[in-house]
Write a protein that holds these residues in place. Structure first.
Motif, mmCIF file in Angstrom:
data_model
loop_
_atom_site.group_PDB
_atom_site.id
_atom_site.type_symbol
_atom_site.label_atom_id
_atom_site.label_comp_id
_atom_site.label_asym_id
_atom_site.label_seq_id
_atom_site.Cartn_x
_atom_site.Cartn_y
_atom_site.Cartn_z
ATOM 1 N N UNK A 181 0.824 -1.204 0.000
ATOM 2 C CA UNK A 181 0.000 0.000 0.000
ATOM 3 C C UNK A 181 0.861 1.258 0.000
ATOM 4 N N UNK A 182 1.995 1.202 0.672
ATOM 5 C CA UNK A 182 2.931 2.331 0.669
ATOM 6 C C UNK A 182 3.425 2.602 -0.752
ATOM 7 N N UNK A 183 3.751 1.539 -1.490
ATOM 8 C CA UNK A 183 4.165 1.691 -2.884
ATOM 9 C C UNK A 183 3.015 2.211 -3.736
ATOM 10 N N UNK A 184 1.826 1.671 -3.480
ATOM 11 C CA UNK A 184 0.647 2.087 -4.253
ATOM 12 C C UNK A 184 0.357 3.572 -4.092
ATOM 13 N N UNK A 185 0.455 4.076 -2.868
ATOM 14 C CA UNK A 185 0.158 5.486 -2.615
ATOM 15 C C UNK A 185 1.044 6.402 -3.449
ATOM 16 N N UNK A 186 2.351 6.136 -3.399
ATOM 17 C CA UNK A 186 3.260 6.997 -4.162
ATOM 18 C C UNK A 186 3.006 6.875 -5.656
#
Length: 473
Positions: A235-240
């Motif tokens: 999710x951290x990767x998805x946000x960026x």
């Protein structure tokens, strides 16, 4: 209509750009304005009136401010602008939150009003506010034409998803801009990079985060700690990738028609402190709160208590801007705590290398907070990170999900770094020194946009065409 849709790519963007490039230069603003209004109305025709009305208020207030020499009169019109636009934003975005909060304390009202949030209201409200404030500060001149100010506030490139474009950034380009072949190429290349980020990487990694960091409480309770960690990283990767993709596409489309928007993301996951992270993440939003809230309150040129008050104000508002939920305020105040720790306690004491680990750890936990609007589900997620839920610590199902998507995750991690920029610079240097290098670099420059656009379209058609599915274990 969103940028990463086949309807937008093959109908709206193709037709609007074709007409824009074919008409005489004097009619191009008209084409751009009509296109922008159609794009905005597509998501909700009735809310087009809100955009027209807010722009009219800002247009009139800015002209009134500029026409008056006495400071009290100028300040009065600025107050009218701020109360009008912020009042409308509060009504549409925060009425349910305010009502539910009052209801939880007093028991009334018995029914929470459900108000549909107008598309992009947070972005164009902040843009119009910055315009009028800059006129008040005499940093720009008021725009005499309502339609040109409406063009600025409604530009479909950035109206619904940012970046927050200051009027002074594009004021001259509204009337005086030219488009060269290099502009069109650079715009298409930047747009294709953003589209690939969204269609291939962000949409792909979203499936991993949805599977392992579910917003369903029962599903999350049964997820092992290993799965919650992998889901949190996904999710951290998805946000960026999601947020920066829309900025890339906006910057690219602006460049195609002669507008030069400022950068909005600068590889934030390469930051060495939380403060550095926020210099790189959503730069247009950070600079807005810095210039229009933090500095007017006194910034850091004040005593410690006033400085802390200023920081609390900024980060409370930053959290609230992201969504009408107290969990977003918690997310903002969470970042505030680490910024204050870095200011007064940590300073520069963390060794090189470890400072990146520290920063990414802080951001990862912030990402988990950002994921959940419901506090009970958030607590389940936090317990899951340390294995206190029913799912325990490990499951072969979570391990299988990781292995099945390992190449996708690796590609997402690379896309969050400046590796591609470094490789691009090496190729450019090679092209200057060698004929073979020149041929390779020329081919790469021509092929990359076409390849990215082609793969993105296939990914949008269906997951069966996602290139990373062919590299699963």
């Amino acid at each position: 209509m969103v940028f990463s849709s086949l309807l937008f790519l093959f109908v709206f963007l193709s037709i609007s750009m074709g007409i824009y490039l074919l008409v005489p230069k004097k009619h191009r603003n008209t084409v751009l304005l009509v296109s922008s209004l159609i794009f905005y109305a597509w998501g909700g025709p009735r809310y087009l009136l809100l955009l027209l009305g807010e722009t009219a208020i800002s247009w009139f207030c800015a002209l009134a401010i500029q026409a008056r020499k006495k400071q009290p009169a100028r300040r009065t019109w600025l107050v009218i602008e701020c109360v009008s636009l912020l009042g409308l934003l509060a009504f549409f975005k925060y009425t349910p939150l305010i009502s539910s909060t009052i209801e939880s304390i007093t028991g009334v009202p018995t029914e929470i009003p459900q108000i549909v949030l107008p598309i992009g209201i947070s972005f164009y409200t902040f843009q119009l506010l910055s315009y009028v404030i800059d006129v008040y500060r005499k940093e720009v001149k008021a725009q005499p034409s309502y339609w040109k100010l409406l063009l600025y506030s409604s530009l479909f490139h950035q109206c619904i998803a940012g970046p927050i474009v200051r009027y002074k950034t594009v004021a001259d380009e509204i009337d005086n801009r030219s488009v060269t072949f290099n502009d069109v190429y650079a715009g298409i290349r930047r747009f294709s990079v953003g589209l690939a980020k969204k269609a291939i990487l962000a949409n792909g990694i979203a499936q991993v985060s949805d599977a392992l960091l579910s917003t369903n409480a029962a599903t999350l309770e049964a997820t092992p700690a290993f799965g919650v960690w992998v889901g949190s990283i996904a999710f951290m990767l998805q946000l960026y990738l999601d947020f920066s993709a829309y900025s890339d596409m906006a910057i690219g489309m602006g460049r195609m028609v002669g507008f030069h928007y400022l950068e909005n993301f600068n590889y934030p996951y390469m930051a060495v402190t939380v403060q550095d992270f926020w210099r790189r993440w959503h730069i247009s939003l950070s600079s807005f709160f810095r210039d229009y809230v933090y500095i007017p309150l006194g910034g850091n040129r004040v005593g410690t208590l006033v400085y802390v008050r200023n920081m609390i104000t900024v980060w409370f508002l930053t959290g609230l801007w992201h969504g009408a939920s107290w969990s977003y305020v918690l997310w903002g105040l969470y970042y505030l705590c680490f910024l204050l720790l870095e200011k007064f306690v940590i300073k520069q004491r963390i060794p090189n290398g470890w400072n990146r680990v520290y920063t990414l750890s802080v951001v990862l936990l912030a990402t988990v907070i950002f994921r959940f609007e419901d506090f009970d589900t958030l607590l389940i997620a936090l317990r899951g990170l340390i294995g206190l839920n029913a799912g325990g610590f490990f499951s072969w199902s979570a391990w299988s999900t990781l292995l099945s998507n390992i190449f996708l995750i690796a590609a997402c991690i690379v896309a969050c770094t400046s590796l591609s920029v470094w490789v691009e610079r090496l190729c450019a240097v090679w092209a200057k020194k060698s004929t073979i290098g020149f041929v390779f670099y020329s081919f790469e420059q021509a092929a990359i946009p076409l390849v990215l656009l082609g793969l993105s379209v296939l990914a949008l058609i269906g997951n069966a065409y996602n290139p990373f599915l062919y590299f699963q274990f």
